[in-house]
Design a protein around this motif. Structure first.
Motif, mmCIF file in Angstrom:
data_model
loop_
_atom_site.group_PDB
_atom_site.id
_atom_site.type_symbol
_atom_site.label_atom_id
_atom_site.label_comp_id
_atom_site.label_asym_id
_atom_site.label_seq_id
_atom_site.Cartn_x
_atom_site.Cartn_y
_atom_site.Cartn_z
ATOM 1 N N VAL A 193 1.851 45.029 59.476
ATOM 2 C CA VAL A 193 2.893 45.858 58.924
ATOM 3 C C VAL A 193 1.998 47.238 58.536
ATOM 4 O O VAL A 193 1.141 47.341 57.645
ATOM 5 C CB VAL A 193 3.487 45.513 57.462
ATOM 6 C CG1 VAL A 193 4.619 46.197 56.761
ATOM 7 C CG2 VAL A 193 4.318 43.908 57.952
ATOM 8 N N GLU A 194 2.600 48.311 59.193
ATOM 9 C CA GLU A 194 2.065 49.793 59.037
ATOM 10 C C GLU A 194 2.880 50.533 58.686
ATOM 11 O O GLU A 194 4.264 50.553 58.921
ATOM 12 C CB GLU A 194 1.584 50.203 60.487
ATOM 13 C CG GLU A 194 0.735 49.251 61.159
ATOM 14 C CD GLU A 194 0.459 49.297 62.557
ATOM 15 O OE1 GLU A 194 0.938 50.598 63.081
ATOM 16 O OE2 GLU A 194 -0.325 48.798 63.280
ATOM 17 N N THR A 195 2.647 51.087 57.316
ATOM 18 C CA THR A 195 3.521 51.997 56.911
ATOM 19 C C THR A 195 3.404 53.681 56.838
ATOM 20 O O THR A 195 3.967 54.305 56.325
ATOM 21 C CB THR A 195 3.594 51.737 55.288
ATOM 22 O OG1 THR A 195 2.286 51.725 54.662
ATOM 23 C CG2 THR A 195 4.064 50.298 55.231
ATOM 24 N N GLU A 196 2.332 53.797 57.827
ATOM 25 C CA GLU A 196 2.030 55.137 57.893
ATOM 26 C C GLU A 196 3.267 56.094 58.846
ATOM 27 O O GLU A 196 4.051 55.436 59.593
ATOM 28 C CB GLU A 196 0.600 55.521 58.481
ATOM 29 C CG GLU A 196 -0.555 55.076 57.790
ATOM 30 C CD GLU A 196 -0.610 53.417 57.798
ATOM 31 O OE1 GLU A 196 0.144 52.862 58.676
ATOM 32 O OE2 GLU A 196 -1.540 53.080 57.010
ATOM 33 N N PRO A 197 3.325 57.429 58.647
ATOM 34 C CA PRO A 197 4.521 58.056 59.182
ATOM 35 C C PRO A 197 3.885 58.107 60.881
ATOM 36 O O PRO A 197 2.779 58.082 61.242
ATOM 37 C CB PRO A 197 4.357 59.504 58.662
ATOM 38 C CG PRO A 197 3.652 59.171 57.442
ATOM 39 C CD PRO A 197 2.846 58.311 57.489
ATOM 40 N N LEU A 198 4.934 58.006 61.525
ATOM 41 C CA LEU A 198 4.907 58.270 63.133
ATOM 42 C C LEU A 198 5.168 59.405 63.560
ATOM 43 O O LEU A 198 6.235 60.231 62.849
ATOM 44 C CB LEU A 198 5.831 57.066 63.596
ATOM 45 C CG LEU A 198 5.474 55.504 63.079
ATOM 46 C CD1 LEU A 198 6.552 54.621 63.805
ATOM 47 C CD2 LEU A 198 4.007 55.277 63.794
ATOM 48 N N PRO A 199 4.776 59.952 64.618
ATOM 49 C CA PRO A 199 5.084 61.182 65.309
ATOM 50 C C PRO A 199 6.619 61.145 65.506
ATOM 51 O O PRO A 199 7.030 60.219 66.126
ATOM 52 C CB PRO A 199 4.276 61.519 66.365
ATOM 53 C CG PRO A 199 3.651 60.032 66.639
ATOM 54 C CD PRO A 199 3.897 59.299 65.475
ATOM 55 N N ALA A 200 7.309 62.271 65.341
ATOM 56 C CA ALA A 200 8.853 62.323 65.931
ATOM 57 C C ALA A 200 8.859 62.074 67.421
ATOM 58 O O ALA A 200 9.976 61.585 67.869
ATOM 59 C CB ALA A 200 9.200 63.732 65.465
ATOM 60 N N SER A 201 7.969 62.641 68.125
ATOM 61 C CA SER A 201 7.875 62.433 69.784
ATOM 62 C C SER A 201 8.047 60.700 69.892
ATOM 63 O O SER A 201 8.589 60.560 71.195
ATOM 64 C CB SER A 201 6.826 63.053 70.410
ATOM 65 O OG SER A 201 5.655 62.665 69.765
ATOM 66 N N TRP A 202 7.662 59.979 69.181
ATOM 67 C CA TRP A 202 7.894 58.456 69.700
ATOM 68 C C TRP A 202 9.166 57.983 69.926
ATOM 69 O O TRP A 202 9.500 57.305 70.412
ATOM 70 C CB TRP A 202 7.196 57.635 68.326
ATOM 71 C CG TRP A 202 7.173 56.371 68.763
ATOM 72 C CD1 TRP A 202 7.438 55.231 68.024
ATOM 73 C CD2 TRP A 202 6.083 55.656 69.685
ATOM 74 N NE1 TRP A 202 7.278 54.291 68.537
ATOM 75 C CE2 TRP A 202 6.278 54.301 69.650
ATOM 76 C CE3 TRP A 202 5.197 56.087 70.585
ATOM 77 C CZ2 TRP A 202 5.579 53.355 70.491
ATOM 78 C CZ3 TRP A 202 4.780 55.184 71.639
ATOM 79 C CH2 TRP A 202 4.927 53.818 71.267
ATOM 80 N N PHE A 203 9.995 58.875 69.392
ATOM 81 C CA PHE A 203 11.546 58.538 69.316
ATOM 82 C C PHE A 203 12.320 59.473 70.172
ATOM 83 O O PHE A 203 13.582 59.620 70.181
ATOM 84 C CB PHE A 203 12.193 58.644 68.073
ATOM 85 C CG PHE A 203 11.588 57.610 67.019
ATOM 86 C CD1 PHE A 203 12.162 56.432 66.677
ATOM 87 C CD2 PHE A 203 10.331 57.947 66.199
ATOM 88 C CE1 PHE A 203 11.509 55.526 65.858
ATOM 89 C CE2 PHE A 203 9.755 57.104 65.368
ATOM 90 C CZ PHE A 203 10.202 55.885 65.264
ATOM 91 N N ASP A 204 11.767 60.486 71.052
ATOM 92 C CA ASP A 204 12.343 61.255 72.041
ATOM 93 C C ASP A 204 12.768 60.354 73.122
ATOM 94 O O ASP A 204 12.242 59.402 73.512
ATOM 95 C CB ASP A 204 11.154 62.220 72.509
ATOM 96 C CG ASP A 204 10.849 63.133 71.402
ATOM 97 O OD1 ASP A 204 11.753 63.461 70.374
ATOM 98 O OD2 ASP A 204 9.917 64.113 71.677
ATOM 99 N N ILE A 205 13.842 60.685 73.758
ATOM 100 C CA ILE A 205 14.556 60.286 74.778
ATOM 101 C C ILE A 205 14.017 60.856 76.120
ATOM 102 O O ILE A 205 14.048 62.197 76.087
ATOM 103 C CB ILE A 205 16.152 60.521 74.935
ATOM 104 C CG1 ILE A 205 16.723 59.896 73.701
ATOM 105 C CG2 ILE A 205 16.762 59.530 76.165
ATOM 106 C CD1 ILE A 205 16.264 58.200 73.311
ATOM 107 N N PRO A 206 13.413 60.167 77.126
ATOM 108 C CA PRO A 206 12.730 60.982 78.150
ATOM 109 C C PRO A 206 13.962 61.561 79.253
ATOM 110 O O PRO A 206 15.165 61.061 79.324
ATOM 111 C CB PRO A 206 12.239 59.849 79.174
ATOM 112 C CG PRO A 206 12.928 58.424 78.526
ATOM 113 C CD PRO A 206 13.008 58.827 77.108
ATOM 114 N N ASP A 207 13.663 62.723 79.603
ATOM 115 C CA ASP A 207 14.563 63.366 80.451
ATOM 116 C C ASP A 207 14.335 63.184 81.963
ATOM 117 O O ASP A 207 14.944 64.008 82.922
ATOM 118 C CB ASP A 207 14.929 64.976 80.010
ATOM 119 C CG ASP A 207 13.562 65.475 80.190
ATOM 120 O OD1 ASP A 207 12.657 64.714 80.847
ATOM 121 O OD2 ASP A 207 13.333 66.872 79.733
#
Length: 225
Positions: A193-207
């Motif tokens: 269980v990791e509670t550190e912030p994640l980069p926003a790019s991890w949630f980007d939709i590929p184009d």
């Protein structure tokens, strides 16, 4: 066995004496689960190797969740869910083939429909999983089928509806069972269980790099496989 992999894509006693941490709201971070697949009795003898190393990750960011299912080395399913409008995008990789599906809130509701009305009752038993004391509960679906879940009251998800299977559960599931509509059973057990912030790019939709399909086209492909 490819068809088995493709089909995988898509509480009365309380324990007040159990020590629990102050509840932490999961608005950012990631939980990693190992996945054990129970194959049918008539599966080929070498089929177990196909699912070796399978794992499932849930990542959180404000207004976003991302789930990644890795089934052995052949299959990878990603779903990125926008909690603001309940839409989602699924990315499906099967060997060298890569597909993208855009799901409306209605599509998501359809996929989650089997869990509508799920109820939970606590039963005797507890386990420590990924550092958290977990209570044991039995979940029951509206069709009468049941499944076991171990959950921790010390964690909760900031985003509602990230997984309809656990609507109403008074905590976060760290071990649970899931059975597909074809009867294939999987057991998910959290290992971190990791509670550190994640980069926003991890949630980007590929184009690019994916063949876009409608949910109807994907269902048709599955039926023909």
């Amino acid at each position: 066995m490819q068809k088995i992999g493709v089909l995988l894509v898509f509480s009365v006693l309380l324990f007040p004496a159990l020590p629990v941490r102050a509840q932490h709201m999961l608005s950012e971070g990631k939980i990693v689960y190992k996945v054990e697949v129970e194959l049918p009795a008539d599966a080929p003898a070498n089929a177990a190797g196909m699912f070796r190393g399978s794992h499932f990750d849930i990542a959180f960011k404000p207004y976003r969740t991302r789930t990644d299912m890795y089934l052995g080395q052949r299959y990878h399913y990603t779903t990125i869910h926008d909690t603001r409008d309940s839409s989602a995008v699924s990315l499906i990789e099967i060997l060298q083939n890569k597909y993208l599906l855009r799901l409306s809130s209605g599509d998501v509701d359809t996929l989650q429909a089997r869990y509508n009305g799920v109820t939970f009752r606590d039963v005797s038993g507890s386990r420590k999983i990924a550092g958290y004391i977990c209570r044991k509960a039995i979940g029951q679906l509206k069709d009468g089928s049941i499944f076991t879940v171990y959950y921790t009251p010390a964690l909760s998800a900031a985003q509602d509806g990230f997984n309809g299977q656990f609507n109403g559960l008074q905590g976060f599931p760290l071990e649970y069972e899931k059975t597909t509509h074809r009867g294939l059973k999987m057991v998910f057990t959290a290992t971190a269980v990791e509670t550190e912030p994640l980069p926003a790019s991890w949630f980007d939709i590929p184009d690019s790099g994916y063949r876009e399909l409608s949910p109807q086209e994907w269902r048709s492909m599955r039926q023909k496989d």
